[in-house]
Design a protein around this motif. Sequence first.
Motif, mmCIF file in Angstrom:
data_model
loop_
_atom_site.group_PDB
_atom_site.id
_atom_site.type_symbol
_atom_site.label_atom_id
_atom_site.label_comp_id
_atom_site.label_asym_id
_atom_site.label_seq_id
_atom_site.Cartn_x
_atom_site.Cartn_y
_atom_site.Cartn_z
ATOM 1 N N PRO A 228 0.829 -1.205 0.000
ATOM 2 C CA PRO A 228 0.000 0.000 0.000
ATOM 3 C C PRO A 228 0.866 1.259 0.000
ATOM 4 O O PRO A 228 1.946 1.284 0.595
ATOM 5 C CB PRO A 228 -0.809 -0.117 1.300
ATOM 6 C CG PRO A 228 0.006 -0.994 2.183
ATOM 7 C CD PRO A 228 0.733 -1.940 1.278
ATOM 8 N N LEU A 229 0.361 2.286 -0.663
ATOM 9 C CA LEU A 229 1.131 3.516 -0.840
ATOM 10 C C LEU A 229 0.207 4.715 -0.694
ATOM 11 O O LEU A 229 -0.936 4.683 -1.160
ATOM 12 C CB LEU A 229 1.788 3.532 -2.222
ATOM 13 C CG LEU A 229 2.459 4.828 -2.684
ATOM 14 C CD1 LEU A 229 3.693 5.114 -1.831
ATOM 15 C CD2 LEU A 229 2.833 4.736 -4.151
ATOM 16 N N VAL A 230 0.698 5.751 -0.043
ATOM 17 C CA VAL A 230 -0.020 7.026 0.030
ATOM 18 C C VAL A 230 0.823 8.082 -0.668
ATOM 19 O O VAL A 230 1.999 8.284 -0.327
ATOM 20 C CB VAL A 230 -0.292 7.446 1.486
ATOM 21 C CG1 VAL A 230 -0.950 8.819 1.516
ATOM 22 C CG2 VAL A 230 -1.194 6.437 2.177
ATOM 23 N N LEU A 231 0.232 8.745 -1.646
ATOM 24 C CA LEU A 231 0.897 9.842 -2.344
ATOM 25 C C LEU A 231 0.420 11.154 -1.743
ATOM 26 O O LEU A 231 -0.758 11.506 -1.861
ATOM 27 C CB LEU A 231 0.576 9.788 -3.840
ATOM 28 C CG LEU A 231 1.068 8.548 -4.591
ATOM 29 C CD1 LEU A 231 0.537 8.548 -6.019
ATOM 30 C CD2 LEU A 231 2.584 8.482 -4.589
ATOM 31 N N ALA A 232 1.296 11.864 -1.080
ATOM 32 C CA ALA A 232 0.973 13.165 -0.484
ATOM 33 C C ALA A 232 1.480 14.246 -1.434
ATOM 34 O O ALA A 232 2.695 14.439 -1.578
ATOM 35 C CB ALA A 232 1.609 13.300 0.898
ATOM 36 N N VAL A 233 0.560 14.934 -2.084
ATOM 37 C CA VAL A 233 0.911 15.881 -3.133
ATOM 38 C C VAL A 233 0.841 17.297 -2.582
ATOM 39 O O VAL A 233 -0.194 17.731 -2.056
ATOM 40 C CB VAL A 233 -0.028 15.736 -4.343
ATOM 41 C CG1 VAL A 233 0.438 16.639 -5.487
ATOM 42 C CG2 VAL A 233 -0.086 14.283 -4.798
#
Length: 519
Positions: A93-98
């Motif tokens: 699982p991955l979270v992309l914080a933009v």
Amino acid sequence: MIEDFHFLRPWWLLAIFLPIGIVWLASRSGNARNRWKDIIAPHLLEKLIVDASGGSRVRPSWLLSAVLTLAVFGVAGPTWEREAPPFVEDTAPLVLAVDLSPTMDAIDLTPSRLERAKLKIKDIIAQRQGARTAVIAYAGSAHLVLPLTDDASLIDTYADALATRIMPVDGKDTAAALTAAEQALSEGGVAGTVVFITDGVEQNAFDAFKRKSDNGILILGVGTAEGGPVKTADGGFLTGTGGSRVFAKLDIDALKNLHALTGVDVATITDDDADVRWIAQRVATNFAQKKSEQGDRWKDAGWLLLAPAAVLFALTFRSGWVVRLGAAFILARLVLMPTSSHAAGFADMWLTPDQQGRIAFERGNYDGAATRFHDPMWRGVALYRAGKFAEAVDAFAAVDSAESWYNQGNSLLFLSKFEEAVTAYKKALEKRKDWPEAKANLAIAENLLATQKDEEQEQQQDPNEKPDEVKFDDKGKKGKAGQVDVAEQTSEMWMKNLQVSPADLMARKFAIEVQEKKP
């Protein structure tokens, strides 16, 4: 870790007395004085004994004892780390914080920093091939754009809609973004990785990265050290005091300082896919490490002693009948076997069926692995990977364990047997309480089952059936006027509004969330 070192089968260590006994017996039998002292007079014995000179000082008995010692330690199962269960979902699982602060509109990268970041997001999603990904947008506040999902098209839609104008609070709060990202992962029930796509991390956020976390953290810096002007929504450029244009620069030294102080891995955006591969590699490595730490089984490292034992054992052979008979035995096996079975027969001489199955499995030959495995769990895993889900269920059913029921539930989901899958996941949770993966998959199965039942009910309804009663408002009268306070509407209500663009949808949702947090 050295403190985790132990033996899986410690009772085998008692066999260490065997090589010790061989050395002792060999030393006694090799001592001519001890053999003849009771038969020949001592003064004559000394004259009759001729000490050997030259030749090898390494005795075969010593080599044999060394081989047996290595074998004893190997069979005892030395281990110091855990291994992940073979069937646990291996998509990290991955979270992309933009970062959507105004400086992300700088044009030192064409067409802009934010647009380049969007392209990288697409590349990351394509690289991960269906793994679960969440998206966080942040500036002066942090907001969840999408929870963990494997729907690539949905992620692309909302990633395309990201814009600096949708953020309700100016500034940059990286610490809040980190908190929101870890919250998204915790709701997914498994550790993962957070990737910040940003043009800088403020100094007061460093302490947030120092906190110990089960999740990996990566920083992908967007921009150049030379910097560039910042475009505004009206097509102009952002100006500072005195009317001069603002040039936003990527502070590479600050990112290096962040890495030095917190250990967070840092990289800068590239024109090719090197940065995407860098992210994918670290996400996979972090996930594998966490899975190993959380695994139920210890990794048996006894096989590492096989190679040195084999080398030492080869040194114990002497030229003569031992080698010749061994070669003749192997040749006879090959000659007497049918030609088509030479490879399989040769493998049978050295490898167990499960070992052969594991080799075929790691090579991607899942059908071949399924025919070789004797272990029902591994045979089920191979059948599952081969897409033979019904046969996989039968294989897993031979074992009554939490992992077996979990695996059956996964296979039943692919067969669209949602009710049976729900039962299987509940059985897994009965045997292993609070298993995050089983809980998450149970929720998915229950949702799919509910949807299936709703569809069945809709299909059972008669489309020609008339409503019981239809009432209209009295002629000439209007409904009671009322007002709806925007602050009272929840973000979930806005998500149901399909009449607005994703960008406007997020802008309204974020504004509501900020309003709700105000005291």
